[in-house]
Design a protein around this motif. Structure first.
Motif, short mmCIF file in Angstrom:
data_model
loop_
_atom_site.label_atom_id
_atom_site.label_comp_id
_atom_site.label_asym_id
_atom_site.label_seq_id
_atom_site.Cartn_x
_atom_site.Cartn_y
_atom_site.Cartn_z
N ILE A 1 0.81 -1.22 0.00
CA ILE A 1 0.00 0.00 0.00
C ILE A 1 0.84 1.26 0.00
O ILE A 1 0.33 2.36 -0.23
N PHE A 2 2.17 1.12 0.26
CA PHE A 2 3.04 2.29 0.32
C PHE A 2 3.87 2.49 -0.95
O PHE A 2 4.78 3.32 -0.97
N HIS A 3 3.60 1.71 -2.02
CA HIS A 3 4.41 1.76 -3.25
C HIS A 3 5.87 1.38 -2.96
O HIS A 3 6.79 1.83 -3.63
N GLY A 4 6.09 0.55 -1.96
CA GLY A 4 7.44 0.16 -1.56
C GLY A 4 7.56 0.25 -0.05
O GLY A 4 7.01 1.15 0.58
N ALA A 5 8.28 -0.70 0.53
CA ALA A 5 8.40 -0.76 1.98
C ALA A 5 8.98 0.53 2.54
O ALA A 5 9.82 1.18 1.92
N MET A 6 8.52 0.90 3.75
CA MET A 6 8.98 2.12 4.41
C MET A 6 10.15 1.78 5.34
O MET A 6 10.15 2.10 6.53
N SER A 7 11.17 1.14 4.78
CA SER A 7 12.38 0.80 5.53
C SER A 7 13.38 1.94 5.37
O SER A 7 13.31 2.72 4.42
N LEU A 8 14.36 2.00 6.32
CA LEU A 8 15.29 3.12 6.33
C LEU A 8 16.02 3.27 5.00
O LEU A 8 16.23 4.39 4.52
N HIS A 9 16.38 2.16 4.37
CA HIS A 9 17.13 2.25 3.11
C HIS A 9 16.23 2.64 1.93
O HIS A 9 16.71 2.77 0.80
N GLN A 10 14.94 2.85 2.21
CA GLN A 10 14.01 3.30 1.18
C GLN A 10 13.24 4.54 1.63
O GLN A 10 12.08 4.72 1.26
N LEU A 11 13.89 5.40 2.41
CA LEU A 11 13.26 6.62 2.91
C LEU A 11 14.14 7.83 2.61
O LEU A 11 15.31 7.71 2.27
N PHE A 12 13.53 9.01 2.73
CA PHE A 12 14.21 10.29 2.56
C PHE A 12 15.00 10.29 1.25
O PHE A 12 14.41 10.07 0.20
N GLY A 13 16.30 10.54 1.31
CA GLY A 13 17.11 10.64 0.10
C GLY A 13 17.33 9.33 -0.61
O GLY A 13 17.97 9.30 -1.67
N PHE A 14 16.83 8.23 -0.06
CA PHE A 14 16.99 6.92 -0.69
C PHE A 14 15.72 6.44 -1.40
O PHE A 14 15.68 5.30 -1.86
N ARG A 15 14.71 7.30 -1.45
CA ARG A 15 13.43 6.88 -2.03
C ARG A 15 13.18 7.64 -3.32
O ARG A 15 13.28 8.87 -3.32
N PRO A 16 12.93 6.99 -4.45
CA PRO A 16 12.74 5.55 -4.61
C PRO A 16 14.05 4.76 -4.61
O PRO A 16 14.09 3.61 -4.20
N VAL A 17 15.15 5.40 -5.10
CA VAL A 17 16.47 4.79 -5.05
C VAL A 17 17.48 5.89 -4.74
O VAL A 17 17.23 7.08 -5.00
N PRO A 18 18.63 5.54 -4.16
CA PRO A 18 19.63 6.56 -3.84
C PRO A 18 20.04 7.37 -5.06
O PRO A 18 20.24 6.84 -6.15
#
Length: 539
Positions: free
Chosen positions: A482-499
């Motif tokens: 439901i989030f268009h991708g897991a809300m894990s640290l490596h996929q948040l802020f400057g790493f979302r959608p990819v670094p």
């Protein structure tokens, strides 16, 4: 045959796509929104599940919607209205006790005190701590994120103005962290760590910890003991659209009333919206987007294309591999879409009559808020352990809501809508397929609720079961996430959608991402759509 060239084509009329389109049109752009389904709203829709019964099919509560969007788009003038819930939470327990909670501090003190006098004292301090962190970080969550990684491919593409803008965003993010002051160490734990040790440190009551822990796992394929669930906990208390911080409200008329208001706001600004128009390809020419091609074969020209679809759909289905750098394609392929959510929508002839808090003839406090079927942290961990083995939880975690407890527009008089959001129902099963077991698993979930409210099963008149596979098919949610991708640290802020690509731009010139796969992620906030428009307009 090509039509006139649009300044911007938005793929998907979900709430972020509509928000993005409205801001772009307000800035004078010629905007077209193309929606695969016959209604707008994406996963924030109201649909009839039986004649006379309407449910928020997927997303079902509002809290995170940015107040700036509500104001800028004039959503209230277009019919958007939030119905607050008092109390906002009800947890029935197997031993006959229950816990009610909400925005009323005295109610919380009295209810928590039934389980622990110490917790009743600690809870206001816990709320104040979360509020301080949320208020300090909100500017960063609502901003275009700074790219803090010196990746050569992204650094080289930026001109001086873009590098300067990125530096300013980095400084704003640093100021947000500085506002935390002495809360910074505990805030960093909340952002990166697990929810369980945090809750254990604050509280001793199993019922209170389990109630709070549901915010840490909802929509995530993780137990509260897993790193990263602390951020999901924070994410769910960021908003104020429900009437108070961390309180989630119902939209009168269901979630579709919100996206209908967004559609009206967008169209009032000149946006053209077409439904039943499925995009099957993003077209390119000379290393730049040139438009889109529809399933019907129609080609529509556009100088800019903005995708509200997931990164998987955008970059791996709608684009040919040859137009994207290999490193970017590999990063997109690594995005984690692990999901274990299921939605069951029911039409009821009467209210649930809970053993621990009887009453079905009139709406009581136990009916208004989210009803948590998850009595302890161990219960949640056991539910996750099943899913980790590739099987649906034998004792699922269920969030049950009854929107008709405050919104009488959704069902005939005296009848009700029940919405069950279920964890953990893993998208990938070890044995069988969801098409084979979905109905039986829905029966199990109904039985779990019936254990607490004996009349529940007999009150069901109609039902709609949406397994993780159904969520993917119906709403194009990759992996049912439901989030268009897991809300894990490596996929948040400057790493979302990819670094390296967190500023809504993509390696293909003229292509932008505006959905929940971009910063700040999932939930009905509108922030990705608003930020994408700012990036396109040079803000």
């Amino acid at each position: 045959m090509r039509t006139d060239v649009y300044d911007c084509i938005v793929i998907g009329a979900g709430h972020n796509g509509l928000v993005c389109a409205a801001y772009l049109a307000a800035a004078g752009r010629k905007v077209l929104v193309l929606e695969r389904r016959d209604i707008v709203g994406g996963a924030a829709v109201t649909e009839e599940i039986a004649p006379g019964y309407r449910a928020s099919t997927a997303a079902y509560l509002v809290s995170l919607l940015l107040p700036e969007i509500e104001r800028d788009l004039g959503l209230r003038e277009h019919g958007y209205r939030v119905l607050t819930r008092h109390p906002s939470s009800f947890t029935p327990l197997p031993d006959g006790r229950y816990l009610l909670m909400g925005p009323d501090a005295e109610l919380n003190r009295r209810e928590i005190g039934k389980f622990s006098a110490r917790d009743a004292v600690a809870y206001p301090r816990y709320e104040a701590w979360l509020t301080r962190i949320a208020e300090a970080l909100e500017p960063a969550l609502e901003d275009i994120p700074a790219d803090l990684l010196p990746l050569p491919q992204t650094f080289r593409r930026r001109g001086f103005r873009e590098r300067l803008a990125n530096l300013r965003r980095a400084l704003r993010f640093h100021r947000s962290l500085a506002r935390l002051g002495e809360d910074l160490p505990s805030a960093l734990e909340l952002l990166t760590g697990a929810a369980t040790p945090i809750l254990d440190r604050w509280f001793e009551s199993p019922a209170l910890k389990a109630t709070l822990a549901t915010d840490a796992i909802i929509g995530a394929f993780a137990p509260p003991s897993a790193p990263g669930t602390g951020y999901v906990l924070l994410h769910h208390v960021m908003g104020t659209a429900g009437g108070a911080r961390g309180v989630w409200g119902y939209v009168e008329g269901g979630m579709g009333a919100l996206t209908t208001a967004m559609r009206k706001a967008a169209e009032a600004r000149g946006v053209q919206i077409r439904t039943g128009a499925e995009v099957v390809q993003i077209e390119t020419a000379g290393g730049h987007v040139s438009g889109v091609r529809l399933a019907s074969g129609e080609r529509i020209a556009g100088r800019i294309v903005v995708s509200n679809a997931t990164p998987e759909v955008t970059f791996r289905r709608l684009l040919g591999a040859e137009v994207l750098p290999i490193s970017f394609r590999e990063a997109v392929a690594r995005i984690d879409y692990a999901s274990a959510s299921m939605k069951i929508n029911l039409a009821l002839s009467e209210l649930p009559d809970f053993r621990c808090c009887p009453g079905k003839d009139a709406v009581g406090p136990q009916h208004r808020g989210t009803i948590h079927i998850s009595p302890t942290l161990d219960y949640i961990e056991a539910a996750y352990a099943d899913a980790r083995q590739g099987q649906p939880s034998r004792a699922p975690v269920i969030e049950l809501t009854l929107p008709t407890s405050v919104d009488t527009t959704l069902a005939p008089p005296g009848h009700h809508i029940a919405q069950l959001f279920v964890q953990y129902a893993p998208y990938a099963l070890r044995d069988g397929h969801w098409d084979e077991i979905g109905a039986d698993y829905a029966d199990l979930c109904i039985d779990v609720v019936t254990h607490y409210a004996p009349n529940f099963r007999a009150a069901i008149l109609h039902r709609q079961v949406l397994t993780p596979v159904d969520l993917e098919r119906r709403f194009a949610l990759t992996g049912g996430n439901i989030f268009h991708g897991a809300m894990s640290l490596h996929q948040l802020f400057g790493f979302r959608p990819v670094p390296g690509w967190s500023d809504y731009r993509t390696p293909l010139a003229g292509l932008y991402l505006c959905g929940a796969g971009a910063h700040p992620g999932g939930g009905v906030s509108g922030a990705p759509g608003r930020n994408a428009a700012r990036a396109i307009l040079g803000g």
